[in-house]
Design a protein around this motif. Sequence first.
Motif, short mmCIF file in Angstrom:
data_model
loop_
_atom_site.label_atom_id
_atom_site.label_comp_id
_atom_site.label_asym_id
_atom_site.label_seq_id
_atom_site.Cartn_x
_atom_site.Cartn_y
_atom_site.Cartn_z
N UNK A 87 -2.17 -11.79 -0.85
CA UNK A 87 -3.02 -11.62 -2.03
C UNK A 87 -2.96 -10.19 -2.54
N UNK A 88 -3.05 -9.23 -1.61
CA UNK A 88 -2.98 -7.83 -2.02
C UNK A 88 -1.64 -7.47 -2.61
N UNK A 89 -0.58 -8.00 -2.02
CA UNK A 89 0.77 -7.73 -2.55
C UNK A 89 0.91 -8.28 -3.96
N UNK A 90 0.50 -9.52 -4.18
CA UNK A 90 0.61 -10.13 -5.51
C UNK A 90 -0.23 -9.38 -6.54
N UNK A 91 -1.42 -8.96 -6.15
CA UNK A 91 -2.28 -8.22 -7.07
C UNK A 91 -1.62 -6.90 -7.48
N UNK A 304 19.11 -11.62 -6.59
CA UNK A 304 18.43 -10.86 -5.54
C UNK A 304 17.83 -9.55 -6.05
N UNK A 305 18.23 -9.13 -7.24
CA UNK A 305 17.67 -7.90 -7.82
C UNK A 305 17.25 -8.15 -9.28
N UNK A 306 16.45 -9.18 -9.53
CA UNK A 306 16.18 -9.58 -10.92
C UNK A 306 15.42 -8.53 -11.73
N UNK A 307 14.46 -7.86 -11.13
CA UNK A 307 13.67 -6.89 -11.88
C UNK A 307 14.53 -5.68 -12.26
N UNK A 308 15.30 -5.18 -11.30
CA UNK A 308 16.22 -4.07 -11.56
C UNK A 308 17.18 -4.43 -12.68
N UNK A 309 17.76 -5.62 -12.59
CA UNK A 309 18.69 -6.09 -13.61
C UNK A 309 18.01 -6.21 -14.97
N UNK A 389 10.08 -3.47 -2.46
CA UNK A 389 9.55 -4.80 -2.74
C UNK A 389 8.93 -4.91 -4.14
N UNK A 390 8.79 -3.76 -4.81
CA UNK A 390 8.23 -3.75 -6.16
C UNK A 390 9.32 -3.61 -7.22
N UNK A 391 10.58 -3.61 -6.80
CA UNK A 391 11.70 -3.46 -7.74
C UNK A 391 12.61 -4.66 -7.72
#
Length: 391
Positions: A87-91, A304-309, A389-391
């Motif tokens: 929950x904390x991670x998703x928030x 595997x790196x969607x946000x970076x991409x 984990x945030x990228x």
Amino acid sequence: MTTTLTKYRIESIDLLKGLVMVIMALDHTRDYFHWSAMQFDPTDASHSTLPIFFTRFITHFCAPAFSFLAGMSAFMVGRRKSKSELSGFLLKRGLWLVFIELTIVNFSWFFDVQFRNPALLVIWALGVSMIVLSALIHLPRKAILWFSLILIAGHNLLDSLHFQGNVLWNIFHEPGGFPLSKDYMFFVAYPLIPWIAVMSLGYCFGTFYNADYTPAKRRKLFNTIGFSALALFVVLRFTNSYGDAIPFTDYPTLSKDLISFFNPSKYPPSLLYLLMTLGVTLVFLANSENLKGKIVNFFSVFGRVPFFYYIIHIFVIHFAAMLYAQLTGYGADKLILEGWITELPRMRGYGLALIWVYVIWIGIILLLYPFCKWFDNYKQNHKDKWWLSYL
């Protein structure tokens, strides 16, 4: 044969994520390079052609599939975390995505240091969906499932409600913009309903990847649900009985009929839109678990790196468009945008033929691959770094 997992990663999910990320770039390339993007909506049957429409249509699957898969991925992360940790991670990740949307992502679309057109787009919808999911995961799984299904199936009952100039209504259900001042316009493109339900539905479907669910059983279930969703889409679309604010219209030509039929509402995504796109998503997941080879590996890198991409692909497309504009005498400064590129009158007459859009798109994907491959390897070799984990 069992599903291939690499330390909690499911390769068929990475493959589908990669596919939708690559396809998504086609639509963004079209926005910045195709002449028709500055002239008319590619889904407008009265003006569009089948090649232009289906270039847009194929990208319809990207946002629903990725939101659904993000929910699945959240479930996978929850396998090795407590509920409170997940929950904390998703928030925190959700808040991070909203911040990135309003800063880096908005800048990448417009290159406007004044931020005259702040917009809430897909990253914002994903971020808030994660924030909502951070609370929902504490409910029983059946409650999350019913919440998701009711919101997806029932939100079109709100289509007849309109509240002009109401930002809360724009945020929750009806896209819209309103002026902040003479030169500044705030726009909501991705209302939260029903996007938050798409992610929570994906979270529920993550349970079908537990060890007690065999690949054969999962394949049968996903095919059954996926094809049933597609059949329901066809029935509801033909009958115009429910599920979309824009009805299917019968035109004198088959090509225009096809455009109208396969053009359910995306903003917000209607029940029919989600039946069509998530139906295909489930059918793909059902039948892709055993796929192997270089092509699969190629697309999985992006998955595997969607946000970076996502972040770098918009900058690259926009810079490429500026270069093209400068080389053709149009002027790179015209691509510093105070509004969405396709809606600015000065952009009429700018752009290339559709075949060149595809050439540029393929070139951009090939250009981005080594960077994504490098970052993927970096992530795999530095799992101890929490910030990755945030990228």
